[in-house]
Design a protein around this motif. Sequence first.
Motif, PDB file in Angstrom:
ATOM      1  N   ASP A 281       0.838  -1.199   0.000  1.00 18.59           N
ATOM      2  CA  ASP A 281       0.000   0.000   0.000  1.00 18.59           C
ATOM      3  C   ASP A 281       0.868   1.243   0.000  1.00 18.59           C
ATOM      4  N   ASP A 282       0.324   2.335  -0.538  1.00 20.69           N
ATOM      5  CA  ASP A 282       1.144   3.543  -0.675  1.00 20.69           C
ATOM      6  C   ASP A 282       1.358   4.282   0.643  1.00 20.69           C
ATOM      7  N   ASP A 283       0.699   3.854   1.728  1.00 12.17           N
ATOM      8  CA  ASP A 283       0.969   4.473   3.027  1.00 12.17           C
ATOM      9  C   ASP A 283       1.740   3.543   3.960  1.00 12.17           C
ATOM     10  N   ASP A 284       2.239   2.415   3.432  1.00 14.91           N
ATOM     11  CA  ASP A 284       3.031   1.477   4.227  1.00 14.91           C
ATOM     12  C   ASP A 284       4.469   1.485   3.737  1.00 14.91           C
ATOM     13  N   GLU A 285       5.304   0.679   4.368  1.00 13.11           N
ATOM     14  CA  GLU A 285       6.707   0.637   3.974  1.00 13.11           C
ATOM     15  C   GLU A 285       7.305  -0.726   4.259  1.00 13.11           C
TER      16      GLU A 285
ATOM     17  N   CYS B 205       2.941  -1.389   8.625  1.00 14.57           N
ATOM     18  CA  CYS B 205       1.646  -0.889   8.177  1.00 14.57           C
ATOM     19  C   CYS B 205       1.267   0.323   9.020  1.00 14.57           C
ATOM     20  N   HIS B 206       0.932   1.421   8.378  1.00 17.35           N
ATOM     21  CA  HIS B 206       0.531   2.629   9.077  1.00 17.35           C
ATOM     22  C   HIS B 206      -0.993   2.756   9.055  1.00 17.35           C
ATOM     23  N   ASP B 207      -1.580   2.971  10.211  1.00 22.19           N
ATOM     24  CA  ASP B 207      -3.031   3.132  10.333  1.00 22.19           C
ATOM     25  C   ASP B 207      -3.378   4.566   9.934  1.00 22.19           C
TER      26      ASP B 207
ATOM     27  N   ILE C 182       3.591   0.781  18.010  1.00 21.45           N
ATOM     28  CA  ILE C 182       3.969  -0.179  16.978  1.00 21.45           C
ATOM     29  C   ILE C 182       3.998  -1.569  17.595  1.00 21.45           C
ATOM     30  N   GLN C 183       3.253  -2.495  16.993  1.00 24.48           N
ATOM     31  CA  GLN C 183       3.250  -3.857  17.501  1.00 24.48           C
ATOM     32  C   GLN C 183       3.101  -4.844  16.350  1.00 24.48           C
TER      33      GLN C 183
ATOM     34  N   HIS D 289       1.388   0.242  12.946  1.00 24.94           N
ATOM     35  CA  HIS D 289       1.585   1.496  13.677  1.00 24.94           C
ATOM     36  C   HIS D 289       0.233   2.186  13.813  1.00 24.94           C
ATOM     37  N   SER D 290      -0.267   2.291  15.047  1.00 23.45           N
ATOM     38  CA  SER D 290      -1.562   2.908  15.290  1.00 23.45           C
ATOM     39  C   SER D 290      -1.533   3.653  16.616  1.00 23.45           C
TER      40      SER D 290
END
Length: 305
Positions: free
Chosen positions: A101-105, A213-215, A139-140, A134-135
Amino acid sequence: MTTNPIRPPAGGPRVDIVVRTMADDQRAASLFRALDTIQDQRGVWARPIVMVNGDRRSPAVMARLLRRAGIVWRVMDAPDPANALVQGVRRVEAPFYMVLDDDDELLPDALHGLIPATPSADRWDVLITNRYCHSDGVIQIETADLEAQAADPMNSLLDDNWLAPGRAVFRTATVTAALIDVGQFNQEWTHIAMRLVRHGLRLQFRDVPSALCHDTEGSASKSDLCRQNEIHFWNTIGAEITMDRPLRRRIATKRANLLHSMAVRRAQGGQPWAAWHYHLQSLRPPHFFKYILYTRKLLGPSLRR
């Protein structure tokens, strides 16, 4: 389709990574962060395939993509992320591919050791890894015991979907674009995972994190439309996927729980008739007695109106 070429090294592991994006200004920083984490992987030649999806694209973002070397990109005017995924996979040339996804890395050097140097080196069609989430500043790890899910991949999907962007490597020759073309965006990864299992694809679970993954606020997965599509998904998936009776019962329970939660949300939001719509659907056997008592909580507001 436009290619900004960099010649891949002779030999060595290669992977193409499909990135779907609207290429708007709001997600520009995260998009280019994602591309950086792909192209900064060491020991693996990783090429981004950027599928620009919809008409919200920014001229500034498109100019940066035009200048960026080592990527493939294509513009799709119609906002259709499900088709963007399929069309991106159709453009894969490497022996393996991923989706991000474009908001993850990707984590630094995460692909080193995951991508075989030759397609015959490992005997799997899909390699499932883990990822961090990451929310709210925390981060977990996403899945507490990933390898335990390998014992019963189909049933484990109902507890925790093990297939998601950034945490799966697909073998290009066997996981084709037709196989992942499920015709929908919401619940697409659950649908694809069920197809992989029912088609007998060789799955390997490796409990190592490969992505972060970024929330992101405003994500489509948070919307009520997503929940409505999930209800539709559980209503219809049985027509495609062969299931035994215990699995059907579990899906019926998941569907009833989701319908009840939607009824509660609608009631709390001052929409009693919409609440009734979901509540009555949740009363199908064998869950009638579990949710029938909630009827009294809807009667009062409805009678007052």
